[in-house]
Design an enzyme around this catalytic site. Sequence first.
Site: not given
Ligand code: NAY
Length: 288
Positions: A44-45, A133, A161, A163, A187-188, A202, A204
């Site tokens: 996603s990032s 994912y 992964k 999330t 991450d939080e 994993i 962003s």
């Molecule tokens: C991705 O595929 O890049 C991710 O899912 C990484 C996980 C991130 N989720 C998104 C939607 O960006 O790192 C998290 C997220 O940005 C972070 O926790 C802030 O909420």
Amino acid sequence: MNGIYTALICSFDENGKVNEKGLREIVRHNIDVQKVDGLYVNGSSGENFLMSADQKKKVFEIVKDEVKDEVKLIAQVGALDIDEAVELAQFATDLGYDALSAVTPFYYRFDFEEVKDYYNTILENVDNKMIIYSIPALTGVSMNLEQFAELFENEKVIGVKFTAPDFFLLERIRHAFPDKLIYSGFDEMLLSAAVLNVDGAIGSTFNVNGQRAKQIYALAKESRIDEAREVQKVTNDLIAEILANGLYQTIKEILKAQGVDAGYCRKPMKRLTEDKVENAKAMAAKYC
Ligand code: NAY
């Protein structure tokens, strides 16, 4: 495959084309400065769902060429066009990516049999390992313990992964599958997930805060929870500011403030206003 993986952001130029020089700089920053254990490419990032198949291949190539074998690489190949997903899986495997990952198929409200078939179809066509994912907030696809168990029956599915903020389910998966890899995706919530004994994370924000993520994870593994909580607190101060300012755009501006040519996001993601760019610079000065 354990450890802290950056969900790699990608540098695009003003016209939305992949900026090779900038992408290489982002990779180097993650390896040399953030010192992460691996990169999760085209997630996603990385704005995967805004890119053409050719652009995704270009990113896979550039990242592998820059990384060589310095850190582990996971290729996110999930796409609604299953032929594209298979093609990308084969492409990344041929390049030498250590593992694949694919987002659960979304938009058409597929039932679980269809989701399972999607993973098995990709894996029948490629000699590599798969990390599911799961990101229900963006896909609308939630799976329960029994459904994860069914996906894990395929031996090539080596992990997930995860999330989602569902720590009950996370604990159940951990307990039931001690040998599968679980990566925390928010991450939080890294500390909370690390306490539940995940195998890594994993994220962003690791593009700009990877060192702290590594500290949180290591401290939790050593059961030094009070110290880990302090680092998570600073991390969450930063994440709150990033989320309020615009997630990926702000990460890019923080990197730019550190001399990394992180470029722009692809449309329809919007540009930051000047005051938000200033906010990002202030975050870089305060936290990085
Ligand atoms: C991705 O595929 O890049 C991710 O899912 C990484 C996980 C991130 N989720 C998104 C939607 O960006 O790192 C998290 C997220 O940005 C972070 O926790 C802030 O909420």
